[in-house]
Write an enzyme that holds these catalytic residues in place. Structure first.
Site, PDB file in Angstrom:
ATOM      1  N   SER A 136       0.847  -1.194   0.000  1.00 30.47           N
ATOM      2  CA  SER A 136       0.000   0.000   0.000  1.00 30.47           C
ATOM      3  C   SER A 136       0.882   1.243   0.000  1.00 30.47           C
ATOM      4  O   SER A 136       1.999   1.222   0.550  1.00 30.47           O
ATOM      5  CB  SER A 136      -0.847  -0.025   1.278  1.00 30.47           C
ATOM      6  OG  SER A 136      -1.378   1.242   1.532  1.00 30.47           O
ATOM      7  N   TYR A 161      -1.778  -0.792  11.012  1.00 26.55           N
ATOM      8  CA  TYR A 161      -1.994  -1.410   9.699  1.00 26.55           C
ATOM      9  C   TYR A 161      -0.823  -1.069   8.770  1.00 26.55           C
ATOM     10  O   TYR A 161      -0.256  -1.948   8.110  1.00 26.55           O
ATOM     11  CB  TYR A 161      -3.315  -0.912   9.093  1.00 26.55           C
ATOM     12  CG  TYR A 161      -3.445  -1.208   7.617  1.00 26.55           C
ATOM     13  CD1 TYR A 161      -3.704  -2.489   7.167  1.00 26.55           C
ATOM     14  CD2 TYR A 161      -3.290  -0.197   6.660  1.00 26.55           C
ATOM     15  CE1 TYR A 161      -3.806  -2.764   5.801  1.00 26.55           C
ATOM     16  CE2 TYR A 161      -3.392  -0.455   5.298  1.00 26.55           C
ATOM     17  CZ  TYR A 161      -3.644  -1.743   4.877  1.00 26.55           C
ATOM     18  OH  TYR A 161      -3.742  -2.015   3.528  1.00 26.55           O
ATOM     19  N   LYS A 165       2.222  -3.483   6.741  1.00 27.08           N
ATOM     20  CA  LYS A 165       2.620  -3.519   5.319  1.00 27.08           C
ATOM     21  C   LYS A 165       4.132  -3.312   5.186  1.00 27.08           C
ATOM     22  O   LYS A 165       4.794  -3.976   4.385  1.00 27.08           O
ATOM     23  CB  LYS A 165       1.852  -2.451   4.516  1.00 27.08           C
ATOM     24  CG  LYS A 165       0.373  -2.770   4.353  1.00 27.08           C
ATOM     25  CD  LYS A 165       0.139  -4.019   3.503  1.00 27.08           C
ATOM     26  CE  LYS A 165      -1.256  -4.552   3.585  1.00 27.08           C
ATOM     27  NZ  LYS A 165      -1.477  -5.847   2.989  1.00 27.08           N
TER      28      LYS A 165
HETATM   29  P1  NAD Z   1     -10.749  -7.368   1.611  1.00 25.64           P
HETATM   30  O1  NAD Z   1     -10.936  -7.339   3.090  1.00 25.64           O
HETATM   31  O2  NAD Z   1     -11.930  -7.192   0.745  1.00 25.64           O
HETATM   32  O3  NAD Z   1     -10.035  -8.729   1.183  1.00 25.64           O
HETATM   33  C1  NAD Z   1      -9.098  -9.397   2.004  1.00 25.64           C
HETATM   34  C2  NAD Z   1      -9.557 -10.850   2.135  1.00 25.64           C
HETATM   35  O4  NAD Z   1      -8.587 -11.561   2.922  1.00 25.64           O
HETATM   36  C3  NAD Z   1     -10.904 -10.992   2.856  1.00 25.64           C
HETATM   37  O5  NAD Z   1     -11.776 -11.773   2.061  1.00 25.64           O
HETATM   38  C4  NAD Z   1     -10.570 -11.681   4.177  1.00 25.64           C
HETATM   39  O6  NAD Z   1     -11.605 -12.542   4.597  1.00 25.64           O
HETATM   40  C5  NAD Z   1      -9.286 -12.418   3.820  1.00 25.64           C
HETATM   41  N1  NAD Z   1      -8.368 -12.660   4.942  1.00 25.64           N
HETATM   42  C6  NAD Z   1      -7.942 -11.779   5.879  1.00 25.64           C
HETATM   43  N2  NAD Z   1      -7.096 -12.391   6.704  1.00 25.64           N
HETATM   44  C7  NAD Z   1      -6.976 -13.675   6.290  1.00 25.64           C
HETATM   45  C8  NAD Z   1      -6.238 -14.793   6.741  1.00 25.64           C
HETATM   46  N3  NAD Z   1      -5.456 -14.737   7.831  1.00 25.64           N
HETATM   47  N4  NAD Z   1      -6.341 -15.952   6.069  1.00 25.64           N
HETATM   48  C9  NAD Z   1      -7.136 -16.056   4.985  1.00 25.64           C
HETATM   49  N5  NAD Z   1      -7.869 -15.032   4.513  1.00 25.64           N
HETATM   50  C10 NAD Z   1      -7.786 -13.856   5.164  1.00 25.64           C
HETATM   51  O7  NAD Z   1      -9.628  -6.287   1.271  1.00 25.64           O
HETATM   52  P2  NAD Z   1      -9.125  -5.756  -0.140  1.00 25.64           P
HETATM   53  O8  NAD Z   1      -9.517  -4.328  -0.258  1.00 25.64           O
HETATM   54  O9  NAD Z   1      -9.461  -6.697  -1.207  1.00 25.64           O
HETATM   55  O10 NAD Z   1      -7.561  -5.755   0.120  1.00 25.64           O
HETATM   56  C11 NAD Z   1      -6.735  -6.795  -0.362  1.00 25.64           C
HETATM   57  C12 NAD Z   1      -5.292  -6.468   0.001  1.00 25.64           C
HETATM   58  O11 NAD Z   1      -4.946  -5.205  -0.559  1.00 25.64           O
HETATM   59  C13 NAD Z   1      -5.029  -6.366   1.494  1.00 25.64           C
HETATM   60  O12 NAD Z   1      -3.760  -6.918   1.751  1.00 25.64           O
HETATM   61  C14 NAD Z   1      -5.011  -4.868   1.732  1.00 25.64           C
HETATM   62  O13 NAD Z   1      -4.234  -4.527   2.847  1.00 25.64           O
HETATM   63  C15 NAD Z   1      -4.390  -4.366   0.439  1.00 25.64           C
HETATM   64  N6  NAD Z   1      -4.711  -2.968   0.137  1.00 25.64           N
HETATM   65  C16 NAD Z   1      -6.034  -2.603   0.018  1.00 25.64           C
HETATM   66  C17 NAD Z   1      -6.319  -1.262  -0.256  1.00 25.64           C
HETATM   67  C18 NAD Z   1      -7.756  -0.801  -0.366  1.00 25.64           C
HETATM   68  O14 NAD Z   1      -7.998   0.402  -0.271  1.00 25.64           O
HETATM   69  N7  NAD Z   1      -8.720  -1.698  -0.588  1.00 25.64           N
HETATM   70  C19 NAD Z   1      -5.297  -0.327  -0.424  1.00 25.64           C
HETATM   71  C20 NAD Z   1      -3.983  -0.754  -0.309  1.00 25.64           C
HETATM   72  C21 NAD Z   1      -3.687  -2.089  -0.034  1.00 25.64           C
HETATM   73  N1  UFG Z   2     -12.799  10.836   3.479  1.00 31.87           N
HETATM   74  C1  UFG Z   2     -13.794  11.735   3.792  1.00 31.87           C
HETATM   75  N2  UFG Z   2     -14.937  11.242   4.335  1.00 31.87           N
HETATM   76  C2  UFG Z   2     -15.140   9.919   4.572  1.00 31.87           C
HETATM   77  C3  UFG Z   2     -14.115   9.004   4.239  1.00 31.87           C
HETATM   78  C4  UFG Z   2     -12.944   9.508   3.700  1.00 31.87           C
HETATM   79  O1  UFG Z   2     -13.651  12.929   3.593  1.00 31.87           O
HETATM   80  O2  UFG Z   2     -16.195   9.541   5.099  1.00 31.87           O
HETATM   81  C5  UFG Z   2     -11.565  11.343   2.877  1.00 31.87           C
HETATM   82  C6  UFG Z   2     -10.340  11.041   3.720  1.00 31.87           C
HETATM   83  O3  UFG Z   2     -10.134  12.052   4.671  1.00 31.87           O
HETATM   84  C7  UFG Z   2      -9.255  11.006   2.645  1.00 31.87           C
HETATM   85  C8  UFG Z   2      -9.986  10.499   1.399  1.00 31.87           C
HETATM   86  O4  UFG Z   2     -11.374  10.697   1.653  1.00 31.87           O
HETATM   87  O5  UFG Z   2      -8.829  12.298   2.378  1.00 31.87           O
HETATM   88  C9  UFG Z   2      -9.737   9.036   1.119  1.00 31.87           C
HETATM   89  O6  UFG Z   2      -9.988   8.297   2.322  1.00 31.87           O
HETATM   90  P1  UFG Z   2     -10.056   6.720   2.352  1.00 31.87           P
HETATM   91  O7  UFG Z   2     -10.330   6.301   3.755  1.00 31.87           O
HETATM   92  O8  UFG Z   2     -10.952   6.221   1.286  1.00 31.87           O
HETATM   93  O9  UFG Z   2      -8.585   6.298   1.912  1.00 31.87           O
HETATM   94  P2  UFG Z   2      -7.171   6.576   2.591  1.00 31.87           P
HETATM   95  O10 UFG Z   2      -6.336   7.241   1.562  1.00 31.87           O
HETATM   96  O11 UFG Z   2      -7.288   7.250   3.873  1.00 31.87           O
HETATM   97  O12 UFG Z   2      -6.684   5.108   2.906  1.00 31.87           O
HETATM   98  C10 UFG Z   2      -6.823   4.051   1.941  1.00 31.87           C
HETATM   99  C11 UFG Z   2      -7.033   2.741   2.681  1.00 31.87           C
HETATM  100  C12 UFG Z   2      -5.816   2.361   3.449  1.00 31.87           C
HETATM  101  C13 UFG Z   2      -4.627   2.354   2.555  1.00 31.87           C
HETATM  102  C14 UFG Z   2      -4.518   3.671   1.841  1.00 31.87           C
HETATM  103  C15 UFG Z   2      -3.413   3.652   0.849  1.00 31.87           C
HETATM  104  O13 UFG Z   2      -8.114   2.867   3.588  1.00 31.87           O
HETATM  105  O14 UFG Z   2      -5.994   1.072   3.930  1.00 31.87           O
HETATM  106  O15 UFG Z   2      -5.720   3.960   1.144  1.00 31.87           O
HETATM  107  O16 UFG Z   2      -3.557   2.579  -0.005  1.00 31.87           O
HETATM  108  F1  UFG Z   2      -3.519   2.165   3.286  1.00 31.87           F
END
Ligand code: NAD
Ligand code: UFG
Length: 353
Positions: A136, A161, A165
């Protein structure tokens, strides 16, 4: 090197989740055999059923936990016994709620770092040498230079979190140093949004969404209070925070390129980090404006205080992915927002409040 994809069996951990399910579809469409693993801590079996219906295939699924070595061994063994040994792994499985990680740092460490370490051990035991890892842009913290490139240092993470990462990336790099032939792409996602254009799969956040776009969609659907814009006095052009929002289908396609890149590079590569983003920063107010334009719906919103831990602005320099993975985003912000809204409408009354 020419690869026959039908013989490449890719294990997708967290395959029932948001990005994992979209990537599984992209992999199947690109001709890979795909195996899914999930413990359903943030998903359920319906996601597997929906993705199977989308690709019209019985994609194999294992309910398993990455923290549990015997679960992982069972998955790798079963596939081997069926004559389809796992060739590479895309590791999505992790907990990702920033706020929850502050309350439960140990759980996050055990699940995300512990799960990654167990996976590396089992991969080593089965001689599996290719890993695509879900990282991330949170690893950069409040970066000094924007757009941020992959050489930016890891700054102290904003949350447990974020720490997980950084710790996972370090473990993977150490593993590669000790295991000649092991290689990994460390994919640093910016802000994924959107859903499959069919609206058959998408993001199903449990409880109140933390992220902007799922909350916004639920606010428009009147399932939530109006959206609060967190902070209007940031040093940006309109006072709201800036992020780099990329379509989950573009992100899914990046994983196909990343696994091919690893398998083609063979044993000579080690670890390589890639930013995955559009290269453009967009403010919260611009997200609202674009959503209203593409959907014709009003976004009920109010202005609130800054959210603790938010960085002011971050977007990607994604040149490395363009040059080396031959990947760049193609779907505009409006399409991501429209696909998120279409998915939200599909969820309709099913939604678990
Ligand atoms: P998500 O929660 O939809 O998917 C993650 C999946 O992993 C879930 O289905 C959960 O049940 C499963 N899981 C969690 N822990 C587990 C374990 N110990 N064993 C087996 N399964 C497990 O999340 P996502 O948005 O699809 O994110 C996927 C990956 O991308 C994550 O590693 C997350 O940190 C990373 N990521 C997501 C975002 C975002 O904004 N969505 C941004 C940056 C990085
Ligand atoms: N925001 C609002 N109102 C809300 C939710 C979010 O104004 O109700 C704003 C936040 O302040 C931020 C922007 O929208 O400025 C995006 O917020 P998100 O929570 O959607 O995303 P972040 O950039 O804070 O974080 C996301 C994931 C993290 C990940 C990160 C980088 O939540 O897990 O992107 O990948 F680490």
């Amino acid at each position: 090197m020419k690869l026959c994809r039908m013989h490449l069996n890719i294990l997708v951990t967290g395959g029932a989740g948001y990005i994992g399910s979209h990537t599984a579809v992209a992999l199947v469409e690109a001709g890979f055999r795909v195996v899914l693993l999930d413990n359903f801590s943030n998903s359920d079996f319906s996601a597997v059923q929906r993705l199977r219906s989308l690709v019209n295939q019985e994609v194999p699924f294992y309910e398993a936990d990455c923290r549990n070595k015997s679960d992982l061994i069972h998955v790798f063994n079963s596939e081997k016994e069926q004559g389809c040994p796992i060739t590479g792994v895309i590791h999505f499985a992790a907990l990702k709620a920033v706020g929850e990680s502050v309350e439960k740092p140990e759980l996050y460490k055990l699940n995300n770092v512990g799960g990654t370490e167990r996976l590396l051990e089992v991969m080593e035991g089965f001689g599996v040498q290719s890993l695509v890892f879900s990282s991330s842009c949170t690893v950069y913290g409040e970066a000094e230079n924007i757009p941020v490139d992959e050489s930016s240092p890891f700054l102290p993470s904003e949350s447990p979190y974020g720490f997980t990462k950084q710790a996972c990336e370090k473990s993977i790099v150490q593993h590669a140093e000790k295991n000649i032939g092991f290689s990994s792409t460390l994919l640093r996602y910016f802000n994924p949004i959107g859903a499959h254009p069919s609206s058959v799969i998408g993001e199903s956040p449990r409880g109140v969404p933390n992220n902007l776009v799922p909350f916004l969609c639920q606010a428009v659907a009147k399932l939530r209070d109006p959206l609060t814009v967190f902070g209007t006095d940031y040093p940006t052009h309109d006072g709201s925070c800036i992020r780099d929002y990329l379509h989950v289908m573009d992100l899914a396609e990046a994983h196909v390129k990343a696994i091919l890149y690893l398998l083609q590079a063979g044993n000579s590569m080690g670890c390589r980090a890639f930013n995955l983003g559009t290269g453009h920063g967009v403010s919260v107010l611009e997200v609202i404006e674009t959503f209203e334009k593409v959907t014709g719906m009003k976004v009920p919103h109010q202005f609130g205080k800054r959210r603790e831990g938010d960085v002011v602005a971050i977007w990607a320099n994604a040149e490395r992915a363009k040059q080396e993975l031959k990947w760049e985003t193609t779907r505009p912000l409006g399409q991501g927002l429209l696909d998120s809204w279409n998915w939200q409408q599909k969820l309709g009354e099913e939604f678990d409040l």
